[in-house]
Design a protein around this motif. Sequence first.
Motif, PDB file in Angstrom:
ATOM      1  N   ARG A 234       0.816  -1.212   0.000  1.00  0.00           N
ATOM      2  CA  ARG A 234       0.000   0.000   0.000  1.00  0.00           C
ATOM      3  C   ARG A 234       0.852   1.267   0.000  1.00  0.00           C
ATOM      4  O   ARG A 234       0.577   2.190  -0.740  1.00  0.00           O
ATOM      5  CB  ARG A 234      -0.920  -0.007   1.219  1.00  0.00           C
ATOM      6  N   ASP A 235       1.899   1.296   0.835  1.00  0.00           N
ATOM      7  CA  ASP A 235       2.652   2.547   0.990  1.00  0.00           C
ATOM      8  C   ASP A 235       4.169   2.382   0.853  1.00  0.00           C
ATOM      9  O   ASP A 235       4.904   3.346   1.023  1.00  0.00           O
ATOM     10  CB  ASP A 235       2.324   3.199   2.337  1.00  0.00           C
ATOM     11  N   GLY A 236       4.620   1.170   0.558  1.00  0.00           N
ATOM     12  CA  GLY A 236       6.042   0.963   0.293  1.00  0.00           C
ATOM     13  C   GLY A 236       6.945   0.885   1.516  1.00  0.00           C
ATOM     14  O   GLY A 236       8.162   0.733   1.384  1.00  0.00           O
ATOM     15  N   ALA A 237       6.380   1.000   2.710  1.00  0.00           N
ATOM     16  CA  ALA A 237       7.197   0.917   3.927  1.00  0.00           C
ATOM     17  C   ALA A 237       7.726  -0.511   4.107  1.00  0.00           C
ATOM     18  O   ALA A 237       7.064  -1.474   3.720  1.00  0.00           O
ATOM     19  CB  ALA A 237       6.357   1.315   5.144  1.00  0.00           C
ATOM     20  N   GLY A 238       8.931  -0.633   4.691  1.00  0.00           N
ATOM     21  CA  GLY A 238       9.464  -1.961   4.988  1.00  0.00           C
ATOM     22  C   GLY A 238       8.569  -2.653   6.007  1.00  0.00           C
ATOM     23  O   GLY A 238       8.211  -2.055   7.018  1.00  0.00           O
ATOM     24  N   LEU A 239       8.199  -3.888   5.736  1.00  0.00           N
ATOM     25  CA  LEU A 239       7.296  -4.592   6.662  1.00  0.00           C
ATOM     26  C   LEU A 239       8.042  -5.000   7.921  1.00  0.00           C
ATOM     27  O   LEU A 239       9.230  -5.296   7.874  1.00  0.00           O
ATOM     28  CB  LEU A 239       6.715  -5.835   5.989  1.00  0.00           C
ATOM     29  N   SER A 240       7.339  -5.032   9.040  1.00  0.00           N
ATOM     30  CA  SER A 240       7.959  -5.570  10.241  1.00  0.00           C
ATOM     31  C   SER A 240       7.591  -7.045  10.372  1.00  0.00           C
ATOM     32  O   SER A 240       6.493  -7.471   9.984  1.00  0.00           O
ATOM     33  CB  SER A 240       7.558  -4.764  11.482  1.00  0.00           C
ATOM     34  N   ARG A 241       8.542  -7.809  10.873  1.00  0.00           N
ATOM     35  CA  ARG A 241       8.364  -9.251  11.012  1.00  0.00           C
ATOM     36  C   ARG A 241       8.544  -9.581  12.484  1.00  0.00           C
ATOM     37  O   ARG A 241       9.613  -9.357  13.056  1.00  0.00           O
ATOM     38  CB  ARG A 241       9.432  -9.957  10.173  1.00  0.00           C
ATOM     39  N   ARG A 242       7.477 -10.049  13.102  1.00  0.00           N
ATOM     40  CA  ARG A 242       7.506 -10.353  14.535  1.00  0.00           C
ATOM     41  C   ARG A 242       6.852 -11.708  14.777  1.00  0.00           C
ATOM     42  O   ARG A 242       6.169 -12.240  13.902  1.00  0.00           O
ATOM     43  CB  ARG A 242       6.707  -9.297  15.310  1.00  0.00           C
ATOM     44  N   THR A 243       7.063 -12.233  15.980  1.00  0.00           N
ATOM     45  CA  THR A 243       6.331 -13.422  16.390  1.00  0.00           C
ATOM     46  C   THR A 243       5.216 -12.966  17.323  1.00  0.00           C
ATOM     47  O   THR A 243       5.481 -12.404  18.382  1.00  0.00           O
ATOM     48  CB  THR A 243       7.250 -14.425  17.095  1.00  0.00           C
ATOM     49  N   ILE A 244       3.987 -13.181  16.905  1.00  0.00           N
ATOM     50  CA  ILE A 244       2.831 -12.782  17.719  1.00  0.00           C
ATOM     51  C   ILE A 244       1.901 -13.982  17.822  1.00  0.00           C
ATOM     52  O   ILE A 244       1.580 -14.608  16.810  1.00  0.00           O
ATOM     53  CB  ILE A 244       2.090 -11.580  17.087  1.00  0.00           C
ATOM     54  N   GLY A 245       1.506 -14.297  19.036  1.00  0.00           N
ATOM     55  CA  GLY A 245       0.663 -15.471  19.227  1.00  0.00           C
ATOM     56  C   GLY A 245       1.367 -16.736  18.762  1.00  0.00           C
ATOM     57  O   GLY A 245       0.733 -17.684  18.310  1.00  0.00           O
ATOM     58  N   GLY A 246       2.703 -16.725  18.865  1.00  0.00           N
ATOM     59  CA  GLY A 246       3.478 -17.901  18.495  1.00  0.00           C
ATOM     60  C   GLY A 246       3.666 -18.080  16.999  1.00  0.00           C
ATOM     61  O   GLY A 246       4.248 -19.066  16.563  1.00  0.00           O
ATOM     62  N   ARG A 247       3.186 -17.121  16.190  1.00  0.00           N
ATOM     63  CA  ARG A 247       3.291 -17.282  14.751  1.00  0.00           C
ATOM     64  C   ARG A 247       4.023 -16.111  14.106  1.00  0.00           C
ATOM     65  O   ARG A 247       3.921 -14.971  14.568  1.00  0.00           O
ATOM     66  CB  ARG A 247       1.887 -17.391  14.121  1.00  0.00           C
ATOM     67  N   THR A 248       4.748 -16.394  13.030  1.00  0.00           N
ATOM     68  CA  THR A 248       5.440 -15.351  12.291  1.00  0.00           C
ATOM     69  C   THR A 248       4.415 -14.384  11.704  1.00  0.00           C
ATOM     70  O   THR A 248       3.478 -14.807  11.032  1.00  0.00           O
ATOM     71  CB  THR A 248       6.286 -15.966  11.163  1.00  0.00           C
ATOM     72  N   THR A 249       4.624 -13.123  11.977  1.00  0.00           N
ATOM     73  CA  THR A 249       3.625 -12.104  11.639  1.00  0.00           C
ATOM     74  C   THR A 249       4.259 -10.982  10.823  1.00  0.00           C
ATOM     75  O   THR A 249       5.282 -10.441  11.225  1.00  0.00           O
ATOM     76  CB  THR A 249       3.047 -11.509  12.950  1.00  0.00           C
ATOM     77  N   TYR A 250       3.668 -10.669   9.700  1.00  0.00           N
ATOM     78  CA  TYR A 250       4.098  -9.527   8.892  1.00  0.00           C
ATOM     79  C   TYR A 250       3.060  -8.430   9.004  1.00  0.00           C
ATOM     80  O   TYR A 250       1.858  -8.693   8.899  1.00  0.00           O
ATOM     81  CB  TYR A 250       4.266  -9.939   7.429  1.00  0.00           C
ATOM     82  N   SER A 251       3.558  -7.200   9.225  1.00  0.00           N
ATOM     83  CA  SER A 251       2.635  -6.078   9.274  1.00  0.00           C
ATOM     84  C   SER A 251       3.372  -4.811   8.878  1.00  0.00           C
ATOM     85  O   SER A 251       4.600  -4.788   8.841  1.00  0.00           O
ATOM     86  CB  SER A 251       2.041  -5.930  10.677  1.00  0.00           C
ATOM     87  N   CYS A 252       2.603  -3.773   8.566  1.00  0.00           N
ATOM     88  CA  CYS A 252       3.189  -2.497   8.136  1.00  0.00           C
ATOM     89  C   CYS A 252       3.262  -1.545   9.328  1.00  0.00           C
ATOM     90  O   CYS A 252       2.244  -1.235   9.929  1.00  0.00           O
ATOM     91  CB  CYS A 252       2.343  -1.888   7.032  1.00  0.00           C
ATOM     92  N   PRO A 253       4.479  -1.076   9.651  1.00  0.00           N
ATOM     93  CA  PRO A 253       4.625  -0.170  10.816  1.00  0.00           C
ATOM     94  C   PRO A 253       4.052   1.201  10.547  1.00  0.00           C
ATOM     95  O   PRO A 253       3.887   1.990  11.477  1.00  0.00           O
ATOM     96  CB  PRO A 253       6.151  -0.111  11.012  1.00  0.00           C
ATOM     97  N   VAL A 254       3.753   1.513   9.278  1.00  0.00           N
ATOM     98  CA  VAL A 254       3.270   2.869   8.953  1.00  0.00           C
ATOM     99  C   VAL A 254       1.737   2.945   9.016  1.00  0.00           C
ATOM    100  O   VAL A 254       1.182   3.758   9.745  1.00  0.00           O
ATOM    101  CB  VAL A 254       3.783   3.318   7.558  1.00  0.00           C
TER     102      VAL A 254
END
Length: 257
Positions: A234-254
């Motif tokens: 959507r906006d070209g920001a680098g995605l953050s990669r975290r473990t949430i709820g025990g699972r690999t999670t990708y999300s946009c910090p922006v």
Amino acid sequence: MLEVESYRRLAATTLGRPITHVDASDAWFLKGGLIGEQVVDVLEGRTFIADRRIGKLLLLDLDTGPTLGLRFGMTGRLVVDGRASIDHLEYSSDRDDPQWDRFIVTFADGGELRMRDPRRLGGVELDPDTDRLGVDAFELTRAQLRAALGTSEAPLKARLMDQSRVAGLGNLLTDEILWRAALDPARAAGSLSPAELRRLRRHLLVTLRELDERGGSHMGDLQIMRSREGVCPRDGAGLSRRTIGGRTTYSCPVHQR
Ligand SMILES: [Zn+2]
């Protein structure tokens, strides 16, 4: 879950066809204390009369007797009359091997329903306990979503993936929904405003329908960006990669807040 929804449609083609033979020789694949002879006994000579799905659980009701429950885990697939509904699953090998057939139901017309599962993460049950499952995600009302999130401090994503609260949302689907709804997966589940709750439900239902039409939960817009170099489509920001709820999670910090 979208995979299981497609298996349900495929399994619907077996309704009304008399069952003549059952191969339930893989004891590992039988769950809930079930033994092979028992499932053969219950199924042979009967017919499936209804197909249902709750979350990731596929249910086939018999004309008389218990309900057959099929679980597919991450690698299981359903093959009916030689046809598979989805040819590629993220975690499945592209190769196809009849050795992976763990459970086979043969019908009077010669057709077959097969559960093919290389890693044997799925299983077969009779009368599975459905009381522990939450509302199916496809049918979630706003009030039910609000109740599922409650006042919990747990991460929003973990709560959405808790099958006892909302049945059917897996890792990829949940990331896609939260990305579209512009909500941070790590936020406290109970912290959503009424407007955010409405937005979440709207995106949840639209995402399920869209990805079902596209062919599965791996068909989301965020999917190709699930890598260390991934950027927000959507906006070209680098995605953050975290473990949430025990699972690999990708999300946009922006844009996900
Ligand atoms: Zn973004």
